[in-house]
Design an enzyme around this catalytic site. Structure first.
Site, PDB file in Angstrom:
ATOM      1  N   GLU A 126      31.908 -11.936  -9.159  1.00  0.00           N
ATOM      2  CA  GLU A 126      30.844 -13.057  -8.558  1.00  0.00           C
ATOM      3  C   GLU A 126      30.805 -14.200  -9.362  1.00  0.00           C
ATOM      4  O   GLU A 126      30.589 -14.138 -10.723  1.00  0.00           O
ATOM      5  CB  GLU A 126      29.512 -12.653  -8.482  1.00  0.00           C
ATOM      6  CG  GLU A 126      28.786 -13.492  -7.377  1.00  0.00           C
ATOM      7  CD  GLU A 126      27.333 -12.824  -7.097  1.00  0.00           C
ATOM      8  OE1 GLU A 126      26.864 -12.934  -6.029  1.00  0.00           O
ATOM      9  OE2 GLU A 126      26.565 -12.284  -7.982  1.00  0.00           O
ATOM     10  N   GLY A 266      21.862 -10.169 -15.728  1.00  0.00           N
ATOM     11  CA  GLY A 266      21.276  -8.698 -15.782  1.00  0.00           C
ATOM     12  C   GLY A 266      22.109  -7.614 -15.385  1.00  0.00           C
ATOM     13  O   GLY A 266      22.173  -6.386 -15.895  1.00  0.00           O
ATOM     14  N   MET A 268      25.164  -6.638 -11.499  1.00  0.00           N
ATOM     15  CA  MET A 268      25.929  -7.077 -10.689  1.00  0.00           C
ATOM     16  C   MET A 268      26.254  -5.944  -9.589  1.00  0.00           C
ATOM     17  O   MET A 268      26.596  -5.093  -9.866  1.00  0.00           O
ATOM     18  CB  MET A 268      27.326  -7.490 -11.139  1.00  0.00           C
ATOM     19  CG  MET A 268      28.291  -7.847  -9.925  1.00  0.00           C
ATOM     20  SD  MET A 268      27.716  -9.279  -9.130  1.00  0.00           S
ATOM     21  CE  MET A 268      28.645  -8.940  -7.511  1.00  0.00           C
ATOM     22  N   ASN A 270      28.352  -4.795  -7.494  1.00  0.00           N
ATOM     23  CA  ASN A 270      29.596  -4.091  -6.861  1.00  0.00           C
ATOM     24  C   ASN A 270      29.033  -2.863  -6.081  1.00  0.00           C
ATOM     25  O   ASN A 270      28.312  -1.858  -6.444  1.00  0.00           O
ATOM     26  CB  ASN A 270      30.300  -3.620  -8.097  1.00  0.00           C
ATOM     27  CG  ASN A 270      30.528  -4.489  -9.196  1.00  0.00           C
ATOM     28  OD1 ASN A 270      30.892  -6.004  -8.869  1.00  0.00           O
ATOM     29  ND2 ASN A 270      30.322  -4.072 -10.389  1.00  0.00           N
ATOM     30  N   HIS A 300      16.846  -3.978  -7.755  1.00  0.00           N
ATOM     31  CA  HIS A 300      17.335  -4.996  -7.226  1.00  0.00           C
ATOM     32  C   HIS A 300      18.632  -4.934  -6.631  1.00  0.00           C
ATOM     33  O   HIS A 300      19.244  -5.366  -5.458  1.00  0.00           O
ATOM     34  CB  HIS A 300      17.341  -6.396  -8.159  1.00  0.00           C
ATOM     35  CG  HIS A 300      17.652  -7.484  -7.821  1.00  0.00           C
ATOM     36  ND1 HIS A 300      17.133  -8.689  -7.345  1.00  0.00           N
ATOM     37  CD2 HIS A 300      19.143  -7.926  -7.637  1.00  0.00           C
ATOM     38  CE1 HIS A 300      17.842  -9.892  -7.115  1.00  0.00           C
ATOM     39  NE2 HIS A 300      19.087  -9.323  -7.284  1.00  0.00           N
ATOM     40  N   GLU A 301      19.579  -4.199  -7.514  1.00  0.00           N
ATOM     41  CA  GLU A 301      20.750  -3.960  -7.393  1.00  0.00           C
ATOM     42  C   GLU A 301      21.061  -2.979  -6.134  1.00  0.00           C
ATOM     43  O   GLU A 301      21.916  -3.191  -5.371  1.00  0.00           O
ATOM     44  CB  GLU A 301      21.668  -3.537  -8.550  1.00  0.00           C
ATOM     45  CG  GLU A 301      21.750  -4.605  -9.736  1.00  0.00           C
ATOM     46  CD  GLU A 301      21.802  -5.855  -9.369  1.00  0.00           C
ATOM     47  OE1 GLU A 301      22.852  -6.344  -8.483  1.00  0.00           O
ATOM     48  OE2 GLU A 301      21.071  -7.015  -9.927  1.00  0.00           O
ATOM     49  N   GLU A 323      19.998 -12.920  -2.821  1.00  0.00           N
ATOM     50  CA  GLU A 323      19.366 -12.934  -3.759  1.00  0.00           C
ATOM     51  C   GLU A 323      17.836 -12.704  -3.765  1.00  0.00           C
ATOM     52  O   GLU A 323      17.007 -12.023  -4.369  1.00  0.00           O
ATOM     53  CB  GLU A 323      19.759 -14.012  -4.748  1.00  0.00           C
ATOM     54  CG  GLU A 323      21.126 -13.913  -5.313  1.00  0.00           C
ATOM     55  CD  GLU A 323      21.655 -12.487  -6.022  1.00  0.00           C
ATOM     56  OE1 GLU A 323      20.700 -11.661  -6.094  1.00  0.00           O
ATOM     57  OE2 GLU A 323      23.014 -12.332  -5.964  1.00  0.00           O
TER      58      GLU A 323
END
Length: 847
Positions: A126, A266, A268, A270, A300-301, A323
């Site tokens: 990203e 922090g 990503m 994927n 969050h991820e 986000e």
């Protein structure tokens, strides 16, 4: 970088011409330390006879075969794009190339562990960097399936979006892993992580009855510090929460979480293979704030698996859809599904302060931003896209109701699974479930920039009874939108030594003045708190009497969230040069001892350092910093043994220590001559103390080299770079400067830590020599370095601590002379804004 840019118009034109089906990517990771062989076959449909291009950042293109016809690589490839002419209705393209490993955290990053010499790889794609690993139509709306075949050393683990298969022997000490095709996803969330990673495995049962394999990975040399069981526990809590609230089962086959070295962010998202910064593998003691942040990041991820991976924005102007939602959802999940129940207090202290700060920069933008090209989006991973967007979603939830909001989100997932969306697609579902028209809300909150300020205005009679109460709303002149807010007003009074809320009213505020009749006739409280419970996104002010009470008694407020709001209100008034910085310093030193929330403590102490070193009047900065450092050491001595507060007071004491006596205390702590009960000087804290000694001129190259020899790790190398750059002499600063500007060989984390050290010095005037060379270098580094390295240099090597007229004028002059490129200008504009704000605060403090 300009040759690597992609405009929105180009992406729209390409999306109108083609539709992508599937990729088959074969990678040979055994070809040497600089490049790897990448063979891509992509099948796609197109308008008959059309021309377009595919993205491929390569060192060498060996062959290009389109529909069975060999094209001349020298004619069709420029190392960034490959031109494709005469397309058919159905097409097959094969590109064989040598791609380049990076050490910048972009593309396929290669790291050699100094502990054991082992090689570790991970991808970070990203925004536009899958094209550094394989040929790809690099834009989020051209989704496809991706099938990876990877040849690598036989002692490695290889992880991608699909479950890892059993490898076959490839000879010469190598094996080949042939992965099954992924689901339909965007290219930027594909992933490859490879190396001799240590792994721990578990599983969970999804709501649809599937068994979902779980994995947690880290480098072998960090294995002893990997708390996989706790990470699995938080992951299970997140899965159960999201699957229930979203009414949609986890959309991928497995879920791996990989902690990787030299990571720029922090984490990503994927698909099924999330990468995290390995600073979340705790080899030394960390604050409770960092522990909580890790949980929020994990959740969050995980939220992204639905919002971003299952359903993806069509173009980067809707990056906030990914986000902001993940930020809101992860805070909600942390508060409701884990032991970190004060997550919304953390959100107020950290995320919202970030949002308010970003929203007052000249570079602020609407949450739904105008993204003309890739460079625009690179600089848009900011406090607007993440924190303001999440704050606004929180306010929307308060307006439409959480149940209706989540029902709308669930319908959005079901309607758009595996597809691409725009803002309107989400609003349609939220309107259907809530019954509210969101067009006006969207226009005012998502499509305009700037933050409003709310302040109380009240009149009282001789007996202290309120005769009139209003909430006044204002907006910045450049962003004059007056918005509707749902908020609460709290009345706090001193009772038995505590500031206790004894009255609360919730109301809608709109317009420049909102009268609050419900409060007329009540006795004026000791402290009035606008936006109590933090429902609204707005800056708040305390009236003069409430500010005086806060300065003396903030620590006596029982509610952690209310304390956080008062801390934030006074800090924001200080940043806006309405409250003197010396008063803010007094507020902190008088009340911080009893703060219980780690993130509030960490945020407030960071602000104390900035206020003391840059916001008080220049003539007072030295004395104020010395006073603050002395007070923090006293607080550390008085704090509960082994507590988070004790730990933070020591860290921030070291950050401010400047006198011979204070630096002697730092040295004595580090070598064990001085001890605090419950405080262990572990590896990372010893490094922080050494950095403080170097910045104070009490340690030099010999001490730094000895510490690195004792801690010859990636973390050690980063701290050593920071310490060396902290040496407060012109020669020390010049050496740091030459190390990052004179060569592009240093990896991303060393460049970043060098910047952290460069900006520390006992005498800030030593940085004045770098004003001219800084501006002379900007255009060159922007064109010669990758985006992330250029960003670290533009921000980290700016001599911001000077905060004087000379730096302000030089920055303005560069901006006047350099109208392009826009993304570079934005970074410099933000640097300038920090200096101008410091100068205004200094003037207020001196008045």
């Amino acid at each position: 970088m300009p040759g690597e840019n992609l405009t929105r118009v180009e992406a729209q034109e390409r999306a109108a011409l083609i539709r992508t089906y599937n990729y088959e990517v074969a990678l040979d990771l055994t070809t040497g330390p600089e490049t790897f062989r990448s063979t891509t076959t992509v099948r796609f449909g197109a308008a008959d006879g059309a021309s377009t291009f595919i993205d491929a950042i390569t060192r060498t293109v060996h062959s290009v075969t389109l529909n069975g016809v060999e094209l001349d690589p020298a004619s069709v490839s420029d190392g960034v794009r490959i031109r494709l002419d005469g397309l058919q209705v159905e097409n097959e393209l094969t590109v064989v190339a040598d791609a380049i490993y990076t050490n910048t955290g972009e593309g396929l990053h290669r790291f050699v562990d100094p502990v054991d010499g082992e090689v570790y790889l991970y991808s970070q794609f990203e925004v536009p960097d899958s094209r550094r690993m394989f040929a790809v139509f690099e834009q989020p709306d051209l989704k496809a399936t991706f099938q990876f075949t990877v040849t690598a050393p036989d002692h490695w683990q290889v992880v991608s979006n699909s479950p890892t298969p059993q490898p076959t022997d490839a000879g010469n000490g190598a094996k080949t892993w042939t992965f099954a095709p992924s689901p339909v996803i965007s290219s930027y969330i594909t992933a490859l992580i490879a190396g001799p990673y240590h792994s721990v495995h578990s599983e969970l049962t999804s709501r649809d009855g599937r068994t979902v394999p779980l994995g947690v990975f880290a480098r072998k040399s960090l294995a002893e510090y990997l708390d996989a069981d706790y990470i699995f526990e938080k992951t299970r809590e997140g899965f159960a929460f999201y699957e229930e609230k979203f009414d949609y089962a986890y959309p991928f086959e497995k879920y791996d979480q990989l902690f990787v070295p030299e990571f720029n962010a922090g984490a990503m998202e994927n698909a099924g293979a999330v990468t995290f910064t390995e600073t979340y593998v705790f080899r030394s003691k960390v604050t409770d704030a960092i522990k909580e942040r890790r949980v929020v990041t994990i959740l969050h991820e995980l939220a992204h698996m639905w919002f971003g991976d299952l359903v993806t924005m069509k173009w980067w102007n809707d990056l906030w859809l990914n986000e902001s939602f993940a930020e809101y959802a992860s805070t909600l999940a942390t508060a409701e599904a884990t032991e970190w129940h004060e997550a919304w207090t953390t959100f107020a202290a950290m995320e919202k302060s970030w949002a308010y700060r970003q929203d007052q920069l000249p570079s602020t933008h609407p949450i739904v931003a105008t993204i003309n090209d890739l460079e625009d989006v690179q600089v848009n991973f900011d406090g607007i896209t993440y924190a303001k967007g999440a704050s606004v979603l929180k306010q929307l939830v308060a307006w439409v109701g959480q149940d209706d909001f989540l029902a709308g989100v669930s319908a959005y997932f079901k309607e758009n699974a595996h597809g691409n969306t725009e803002l309107r697609d989400l609003l349609v579902q939220l309107e259907a479930k809530s019954g509210r028209d969101l067009a006006d809300w969207s226009r005012k909150w998502l499509e305009t920039a700037g933050v409003n300020t709310l302040r109380p205005e009240l009149e009282v009679d001789a007996d202290g009874v309120i005769t009139a109460f209003s909430v006044l709303q204002s907006a910045a002149p450049d962003y004059p939108t007056i918005r509707p807010h749902r908020l609460a007003i709290g009345f706090y009074n001193l009772v038995d030594g505590k500031l206790v809320r004894d009255h609360r009213v919730e109301l809608d505020v709109d317009g420049e003045r909102t009268d609050v009749a419900e409060l007329v006739g009540l006795k004026r409280p000791d402290l009035v708190l606008i936006n109590d419970d933090d429902l609204a996104y707005a800056k708040i002010r305390l009236d003069e009497e409430s500010l005086a009470v806060a300065i003396e008694h903030l620590s006596r407020i029982e509610s952690p969230l209310a304390r956080s709001l008062v801390w934030g209100a006074v800090w924001d008034a200080t940043r806006d040069a309405e409250t003197k910085a010396c008063d803010y310093v007094r507020l902190v030193l008088g009340n911080i001892a009893s703060e219980t929330e780690s993130t509030t403590l960490r945020t407030t102490l960071n602000q104390l350092v900035l206020a003391a070193s840059a916001y008080v009047a220049p003539d007072s900065q030295k004395a104020t910093s010395e006073e603050a450092a002395a007070a923090l050491w006293t607080l550390a001595e008085q704090a509960e043994a082994g507590s988070d507060a004790q730990f933070q007071f020591v860290k921030f004491f070291a950050a401010l220590a400047s006198t011979d006596e204070q630096l002697a205390t730092v040295a004595a702590l580090r070598d064990g001559a001085t001890k605090l009960d419950g405080l262990e000087i572990d590896t990372d804290l010893a490094w922080e103390l050494l950095v403080a000694l170097a910045a104070g001129g009490k340690a030099g190259t010999a001490e730094i080299e000895a510490a690195l020899a004792a801690d010859n790790t990636a973390n050690g190398a980063q701290f050593a770079a920071q310490a060396a750059a902290s040496i407060p002499t012109l020669e020390g600063k010049q050496a740091a400067w030459d190390s990052v500007f004179g060569s592009d060989a240093l990896p991303n984390t060393i460049v970043r830590f060098t910047g952290l050290g460069f900006q520390r010095a006992a005498d800030k005037n030593v940085l004045a020599a770098f004003i001219r060379p800084y501006f002379a270098s900007l255009q060159d580094i922007w064109t010669s370095r990758t985006y992330k390295i250029a960003e670290y240099l533009v921000a980290g090597m700016y001599p911001a601590p000077l905060a004087n007229l000379e730096l302000r004028d030089a920055t303005r002059a560069w901006l006047d002379a350099n109208p392009e490129p826009a993304a570079l200008r934005r970074l410099v504009v933000e640097n300038l804004a920090g200096v101008e704000r410091a100068l205004a605060a200094q003037a207020k403090d001196a008045s």
